[in-house]
Design a protein around this motif. Structure first.
Motif, PDB file in Angstrom:
ATOM      1  N   ARG A   1       0.832  -1.202   0.000  1.00  0.00           N
ATOM      2  CA  ARG A   1       0.000   0.000   0.000  1.00  0.00           C
ATOM      3  C   ARG A   1       0.867   1.253   0.000  1.00  0.00           C
ATOM      4  O   ARG A   1       0.558   2.239  -0.678  1.00  0.00           O
ATOM      5  CB  ARG A   1      -0.927   0.000   1.213  1.00  0.00           C
ATOM      6  CG  ARG A   1      -2.062  -1.010   1.126  1.00  0.00           C
ATOM      7  CD  ARG A   1      -2.915  -0.977   2.357  1.00  0.00           C
ATOM      8  NE  ARG A   1      -2.151  -1.335   3.552  1.00  0.00           N
ATOM      9  CZ  ARG A   1      -2.643  -1.360   4.781  1.00  0.00           C
ATOM     10  NH1 ARG A   1      -3.911  -1.031   4.986  1.00  0.00           N
ATOM     11  NH2 ARG A   1      -1.895  -1.701   5.804  1.00  0.00           N
TER      12      ARG A   1
ATOM     13  N   ARG B   1       2.268   1.711  -3.499  1.00  0.00           N
ATOM     14  CA  ARG B   1       1.246   2.264  -4.398  1.00  0.00           C
ATOM     15  C   ARG B   1       0.999   3.735  -4.100  1.00  0.00           C
ATOM     16  O   ARG B   1       0.794   4.538  -5.011  1.00  0.00           O
ATOM     17  CB  ARG B   1      -0.056   1.463  -4.277  1.00  0.00           C
ATOM     18  CG  ARG B   1      -0.002   0.092  -4.911  1.00  0.00           C
ATOM     19  CD  ARG B   1      -1.409  -0.450  -5.116  1.00  0.00           C
ATOM     20  NE  ARG B   1      -2.123  -0.576  -3.852  1.00  0.00           N
ATOM     21  CZ  ARG B   1      -2.150  -1.662  -3.104  1.00  0.00           C
ATOM     22  NH1 ARG B   1      -1.469  -2.736  -3.496  1.00  0.00           N
ATOM     23  NH2 ARG B   1      -2.824  -1.706  -1.983  1.00  0.00           N
ATOM     24  N   HIS B   2       1.023   4.079  -2.816  1.00  0.00           N
ATOM     25  CA  HIS B   2       0.783   5.473  -2.437  1.00  0.00           C
ATOM     26  C   HIS B   2       1.881   6.381  -2.989  1.00  0.00           C
ATOM     27  O   HIS B   2       1.600   7.466  -3.506  1.00  0.00           O
ATOM     28  CB  HIS B   2       0.718   5.589  -0.912  1.00  0.00           C
ATOM     29  CG  HIS B   2       0.565   7.011  -0.433  1.00  0.00           C
ATOM     30  ND1 HIS B   2      -0.622   7.704  -0.538  1.00  0.00           N
ATOM     31  CD2 HIS B   2       1.467   7.865   0.136  1.00  0.00           C
ATOM     32  CE1 HIS B   2      -0.455   8.928  -0.052  1.00  0.00           C
ATOM     33  NE2 HIS B   2       0.794   9.044   0.369  1.00  0.00           N
ATOM     34  N   ARG B   3       3.153   5.924  -2.889  1.00  0.00           N
ATOM     35  CA  ARG B   3       4.256   6.734  -3.412  1.00  0.00           C
ATOM     36  C   ARG B   3       4.149   6.882  -4.925  1.00  0.00           C
ATOM     37  O   ARG B   3       4.390   7.962  -5.465  1.00  0.00           O
ATOM     38  CB  ARG B   3       5.596   6.103  -3.029  1.00  0.00           C
ATOM     39  CG  ARG B   3       5.954   6.255  -1.554  1.00  0.00           C
ATOM     40  CD  ARG B   3       7.419   5.949  -1.326  1.00  0.00           C
ATOM     41  NE  ARG B   3       7.741   4.568  -1.686  1.00  0.00           N
ATOM     42  CZ  ARG B   3       7.696   3.543  -0.855  1.00  0.00           C
ATOM     43  NH1 ARG B   3       7.338   3.728   0.401  1.00  0.00           N
ATOM     44  NH2 ARG B   3       8.019   2.320  -1.260  1.00  0.00           N
ATOM     45  N   ALA B   4       3.808   5.775  -5.604  1.00  0.00           N
ATOM     46  CA  ALA B   4       3.678   5.838  -7.062  1.00  0.00           C
ATOM     47  C   ALA B   4       2.553   6.790  -7.462  1.00  0.00           C
ATOM     48  O   ALA B   4       2.688   7.581  -8.409  1.00  0.00           O
ATOM     49  CB  ALA B   4       3.429   4.444  -7.618  1.00  0.00           C
ATOM     50  N   THR B   5       1.431   6.723  -6.725  1.00  0.00           N
ATOM     51  CA  THR B   5       0.314   7.616  -7.017  1.00  0.00           C
ATOM     52  C   THR B   5       0.699   9.065  -6.772  1.00  0.00           C
ATOM     53  O   THR B   5       0.342   9.965  -7.551  1.00  0.00           O
ATOM     54  CB  THR B   5      -0.898   7.243  -6.154  1.00  0.00           C
ATOM     55  OG1 THR B   5      -1.270   5.881  -6.407  1.00  0.00           O
ATOM     56  CG2 THR B   5      -2.079   8.150  -6.449  1.00  0.00           C
ATOM     57  N   ALA B   6       1.449   9.301  -5.689  1.00  0.00           N
ATOM     58  CA  ALA B   6       1.883  10.666  -5.385  1.00  0.00           C
ATOM     59  C   ALA B   6       2.809  11.206  -6.463  1.00  0.00           C
ATOM     60  O   ALA B   6       2.700  12.371  -6.872  1.00  0.00           O
ATOM     61  CB  ALA B   6       2.584  10.700  -4.026  1.00  0.00           C
TER      62      ALA B   6
ATOM     63  N   LEU C   1       2.882  10.288  -9.635  1.00  0.00           N
ATOM     64  CA  LEU C   1       2.102  10.525 -10.846  1.00  0.00           C
ATOM     65  C   LEU C   1       1.245  11.778 -10.704  1.00  0.00           C
ATOM     66  O   LEU C   1       1.111  12.567 -11.641  1.00  0.00           O
ATOM     67  CB  LEU C   1       1.221   9.309 -11.140  1.00  0.00           C
ATOM     68  CG  LEU C   1       0.404   9.358 -12.430  1.00  0.00           C
ATOM     69  CD1 LEU C   1       1.311   9.574 -13.634  1.00  0.00           C
ATOM     70  CD2 LEU C   1      -0.405   8.075 -12.595  1.00  0.00           C
ATOM     71  N   THR C   2       0.668  11.981  -9.521  1.00  0.00           N
ATOM     72  CA  THR C   2      -0.154  13.169  -9.285  1.00  0.00           C
ATOM     73  C   THR C   2       0.688  14.434  -9.414  1.00  0.00           C
ATOM     74  O   THR C   2       0.259  15.429 -10.010  1.00  0.00           O
ATOM     75  CB  THR C   2      -0.796  13.109  -7.892  1.00  0.00           C
ATOM     76  OG1 THR C   2      -1.606  11.928  -7.803  1.00  0.00           O
ATOM     77  CG2 THR C   2      -1.653  14.333  -7.633  1.00  0.00           C
TER      78      THR C   2
ATOM     79  N   ALA D   1       1.294  15.253 -13.016  1.00  0.00           N
ATOM     80  CA  ALA D   1       0.125  15.427 -13.875  1.00  0.00           C
ATOM     81  C   ALA D   1       0.164  16.719 -14.690  1.00  0.00           C
ATOM     82  O   ALA D   1      -0.141  16.696 -15.895  1.00  0.00           O
ATOM     83  CB  ALA D   1      -1.155  15.348 -13.037  1.00  0.00           C
TER      84      ALA D   1
ATOM     85  N   TRP E   1       7.422  12.483 -18.272  1.00  0.00           N
ATOM     86  CA  TRP E   1       7.426  12.287 -16.825  1.00  0.00           C
ATOM     87  C   TRP E   1       8.866  12.290 -16.298  1.00  0.00           C
ATOM     88  O   TRP E   1       9.186  12.979 -15.316  1.00  0.00           O
ATOM     89  CB  TRP E   1       6.731  10.968 -16.501  1.00  0.00           C
ATOM     90  CG  TRP E   1       6.453  10.721 -15.051  1.00  0.00           C
ATOM     91  CD1 TRP E   1       6.741  11.537 -13.985  1.00  0.00           C
ATOM     92  CD2 TRP E   1       5.806   9.572 -14.491  1.00  0.00           C
ATOM     93  NE1 TRP E   1       6.330  10.974 -12.808  1.00  0.00           N
ATOM     94  CE2 TRP E   1       5.749   9.770 -13.097  1.00  0.00           C
ATOM     95  CE3 TRP E   1       5.275   8.407 -15.034  1.00  0.00           C
ATOM     96  CZ2 TRP E   1       5.183   8.820 -12.239  1.00  0.00           C
ATOM     97  CZ3 TRP E   1       4.710   7.473 -14.185  1.00  0.00           C
ATOM     98  CH2 TRP E   1       4.660   7.677 -12.807  1.00  0.00           C
TER      99      TRP E   1
END
Length: 395
Positions: free
Chosen positions: A16, A19-24, A26-27, A30, A132
């Motif tokens: 988790r 995933r949180h770091r990857a989402t951060a 990517l956000t 953006a 990116w």
């Protein structure tokens, strides 16, 4: 002494948190991805309109001409195709590196896409990953706004239409940008592994290999000079391993060609048949000398602008791996004997050259001013791309 049942177990990876770091990440990226996508959308829109007016097929222009055809043939049939020229010269598909056709074949195998469609898809996805990676490098060095503008400016590069074609420059730039970012963060094994993939994509990976090697050597020398001689290699084992990994992709393909052709220098012979040998810049000088005076002066002015950008990068004190990579791509692009019209495309992966303009643009007080500059560059790049793709010559 505790038995096996009472001994503490290693903690399981926190998926988790990953995933949180990857989402951060990517956000945070953006805005850069949106800016890059918008710039490239302008290019594609102008190309589509221009192709329709000319009665031509835009997807074929992007995926069915020039080098893209060679990559697709490799994806479909493997290596072994040659073309004999009227002057007796031989062009072999062994001049083309294997990662892009391997990805084209893989995507076509698991999707309804043709190999041509797969090549365009890979290029477009690689463009987003490149944007990116360029963003995170720029943001780490000069802040998020500069990172966003750096990605947008790369998308508006004069030959940025190649980023939408089934060519290798976009994939290579993505791998190079993330490799440099890993090196900046001290993740040397990751940097080396990405450089291996870059070495399976384009011969210009030599610039990335040199960047990692020189940065690693400089780090060791600095520690040695500071008195940290004892256990120097042991303390830097991961960095040494990453640097040693870096050239293996390029070397593996050179060995593959040598074994296939039965000659230790076969790779260089194949490239020479395509006119891609190193001549120290004689071909470039001869090309300029053969131009009419106004065109020669204009080209010299463009080369002067390029030299000025290199100077600004040095003055900006870019980190050593970033600086060496950018200059290395420029040098590799200029000292070869290949077709002159390809040189701007070959320099496109040198995104660090755009760092000084991105930082200067980031200093503008109004976002609207920044957007206007990027929009103007995007339109100019789109017009040049449509004109080139609708013409007879290669990019």
């Amino acid at each position: 002494m505790p038995d096996q049942q009472t001994r503490p177990r290693p903690a399981a990876p926190d998926t988790r948190s990953t995933r949180h770091r990857a989402t951060a990440l990517l956000t945070a990226a953006a805005p850069a991805l949106a800016a890059y996508a918008a710039v490239r959308a302008v290019g594609l829109l102008v190309l589509q309109v221009s192709a329709s007016l000319a009665g031509k097929d835009a997807p074929r222009l992007l995926g069915g001409r020039w080098d893209s055809v060679w990559y697709q043939r490799i994806a479909e049939n493997g290596y072994g195709h040659t073309v004999t020229l009227p002057d007796g010269g031989v062009h072999s598909d062994l001049a083309f590196f294997p990662l892009l056709p391997a990805l084209e074949r893989a995507v076509a195998a698991v999707t309804p896409l043709t190999v041509r469609g797969a090549g365009i898809t890979v290029a477009w996805l690689a463009g987003l990953f490149a944007a990116w990676g360029i963003y995170v490098v720029g943001a780490r060095l000069h802040g998020r706004r500069a990172g966003v503008l750096l990605a947008a400016l790369w998308g508006a590069y004069p030959t940025a239409f190649v980023q939408s074609m089934a060519y290798t420059e976009t994939l290579f730039t993505a791998l190079a940008a993330w490799s440099l970012y890993a090196a900046l963060r001290g993740r040397w094994i990751g940097a080396g592994a990405l450089c291996v993939l870059a070495g399976l994509t384009r011969p210009s990976a030599a610039a990335l290999v040199a960047a990692l090697a020189l940065a690693g050597a400089a780090g060791l020398l600095r520690q040695y000079g500071e008195g940290g001689r004892d256990g120097l290699l042991r303390r830097n084992a991961r960095m040494v391993l990453g640097v040693c990994l870096a050239p293996l992709g390029w070397l593996a393909y050179v060995v593959f060609v040598a074994v296939r052709q039965g000659s230790p220098f076969a790779y260089f012979e194949v490239q020479a048949q395509w006119g891609n040998s190193i001549d120290g810049g004689r071909a470039l000088a001869g090309f300029i000398a053969g131009l009419p005076l106004p065109a020669a002066l204009g080209l010299c002015a463009a080369l002067g602008l390029l030299a000025w950008l290199v100077y600004l990068c040095v003055r900006q004190r870019q980190p050593l791996p970033v600086l060496v990579y950018g200059i290395g791509i420029v040098v590799v692009s200029l000292i070869g004997s290949g077709y002159f019209g390809s040189r701007p495309r070959l320099m496109m992966p040198a995104f660090p050259l755009l760092l000084p303009p991105a930082v200067a643009l980031a200093r503008l007080r109004t976002p609207w001013g920044q957007a206007a500059v990027v929009a103007a560059l995007a339109v100019g790049s789109a017009a040049y791309g449509a004109w080139t793709l609708l013409g007879p010559g290669p990019p």
